[in-house]
Design an enzyme around this catalytic site. Structure first.
Site, PDB file in Angstrom:
ATOM      1  N   ASP A   1       0.808  -1.216   0.000  1.00 43.07           N
ATOM      2  CA  ASP A   1       0.000   0.000   0.000  1.00 43.07           C
ATOM      3  C   ASP A   1       0.842   1.267   0.000  1.00 43.07           C
ATOM      4  O   ASP A   1       0.629   2.176  -0.814  1.00 43.07           O
ATOM      5  CB  ASP A   1      -0.944  -0.005   1.213  1.00 43.07           C
TER       6      ASP A   1
ATOM      7  N   CYS B   1      -0.489   4.636  17.180  1.00 45.87           N
ATOM      8  CA  CYS B   1       0.654   4.792  16.276  1.00 45.87           C
ATOM      9  C   CYS B   1       0.355   5.860  15.237  1.00 45.87           C
ATOM     10  O   CYS B   1       1.217   6.693  14.917  1.00 45.87           O
ATOM     11  CB  CYS B   1       0.973   3.466  15.600  1.00 45.87           C
TER      12      CYS B   1
ATOM     13  N   CYS C   1       2.527  -4.994  15.565  1.00 43.00           N
ATOM     14  CA  CYS C   1       3.902  -5.131  15.081  1.00 43.00           C
ATOM     15  C   CYS C   1       4.876  -5.599  16.159  1.00 43.00           C
ATOM     16  O   CYS C   1       5.796  -6.363  15.876  1.00 43.00           O
ATOM     17  CB  CYS C   1       4.377  -3.829  14.448  1.00 43.00           C
TER      18      CYS C   1
END
Length: 377
Positions: A13, A106, A204
């Site tokens: 992306d 984030c 993550c």
């Protein structure tokens, strides 16, 4: 020529976002954020799923795409800020009985605060990310609007509700007008190294999905007896078993309770102070009509007056379809949202986001449900 700083995660992306910006004539610079160190967090590289992100391989993929597009490429070390603003908050929210959303944090603290600040320092006009959302300026309202991406199956506007007017004015979302299938096609046409890479889905810094073990290791509470508490029956109030810490459970959970029960039970609520987890016997007990939200950010409208009611659609989790609701500002700190029909498993710490059609009205952090005692602060 306008300059754009592309946040390149190494995925398809953000790579296509870079390509589209180059195609539109922007002077582009690619950059990847180094957010954490595997060894410092005690992560085992071999356990990372192929849907994880922020790996060394991701950095190299981002570098490869940037070079193929003849873009300068940088790696920004934001590990200290990520630890303080994301990981520490993630752990504390679970320890306090909530269910955090680190991806929203984030976006808020890293992509559209630290990363944007770096762009300003470098005298770059815009930051660009691979989010599926749209930004439009409304001259009548004199405001920037955050809107859903055209591909509603990939829409990420829910996770962007914290964006301010200033941030929206300096951000580009090139993918918002595309379907995901089109993005894959573009990546393959450009022979990007990551054209067929799977989308990242894991947190993550918890690549194996075992957040409970991560929290124990990260906080140093590795001995289960230190966190042992009781399971409580929602009807009788009786203790029906023990657990190794309320932070290991989420509202609505029914599997992995570690109990030998004659029937299925669900996590109805958690009490961090008493370290108890209340279980119910039927999913009907998980439904609530009301919630309170704090730290509300209004995007499409000015802050409402106390007592003002807003008819809207609302959602309380990323993959949920918006539901009819009424929001009212009850004081300077809290918004009360009442749904037309009860919603399942409202979780403290998650986001409640309001919509008017495909426009994000605003959003905040869920701080209580109607069955819980309302606490300010």
């Amino acid at each position: 020529m306008k300059k754009a700083l592309i946040a390149m995660s190494g995925g398809v992306d953000s790579s296509v976002a870079a390509y589209l910006c180059k195609k539109e004539g922007y002077d582009c610079v690619g950059a990847t954020m180094k957010l954490f160190d595997d060894k410092e967090l005690g992560l085992k590289i071999e356990h990372k799923s192929d849907k994880a992100c922020c790996t060394l391989e991701d950095v190299e993929a981002a570098r490869s795409v940037a070079y193929s597009l003849e873009m300068p490429f940088h790696v920004f070390n934001f590990t200290r800020d990520f630890k303080t603003s994301i990981i520490d908050k993630f752990v504390k929210t679970y320890q306090d009985g909530g269910t955090p959303n680190p991806c929203i944090d984030c976006n808020r603290y890293m992509k559209f605060e630290k990363f944007l600040h770096r762009a300003v320092e470098l005298e770059i006009d815009y930051v660009v990310t691979g989010h599926y959302a749209r930004i439009e300026y409304c001259p009548n309202a004199n405001r920037y609007l955050l809107k859903k991406g055209i591909d509603e199956s990939k829409d990420q506007s829910y996770a962007l509700y914290t964006m301010t007017q200033d941030q929206l004015s300096k951000t580009l979302f090139p993918l918002g007008r595309f379907q995901k299938s089109e993005i894959r096609q573009i990546a393959n046409e450009q022979n990007f190294i990551n054209a067929n890479k799977r989308d990242s889905q894991d947190i993550c810094f918890v690549p194996d999905g075992d957040y409970a073990t991560f929290i124990s290791t990260y906080s140093g509470d590795t001995k289960s007896h230190k966190n042992r508490g009781n399971f409580i029956d929602s009807i009788t109030g009786q203790v029906i078993g023990t657990h190794d810490g309320q932070a290991r459970y989420t509202i609505g959970q029914r599997k992995g309770l570690g109990l030998a029960l004659p029937h299925t039970m669900y996590v109805k609520s958690k009490n961090a102070k008493d370290n108890t987890v209340t279980l119910c016997q039927t999913p009907d007990e998980l439904y609530e009509s009301e919630l309170f939200a704090k730290d509300f950010n209004w995007i499409s409208i000015n802050k409402p007056q106390i007592g003002e009611q807003i008819r809207c659609m609302a959602k309380i989790r990323y993959n949920q379809k918006e539901q009819p609701a009424t929001a009212v500002k009850i004081d300077d700190s809290y918004i009360k949202i009442t749904f037309d029909t009860p919603q399942r498993a409202i979780a403290v710490g998650q986001a409640a986001v309001l919509y008017n059609g495909d426009v994000v009205v605003g959003g905040g952090v869920i701080c209580t449900a109607s069955t819980l005692t309302f606490r300010s602060g």
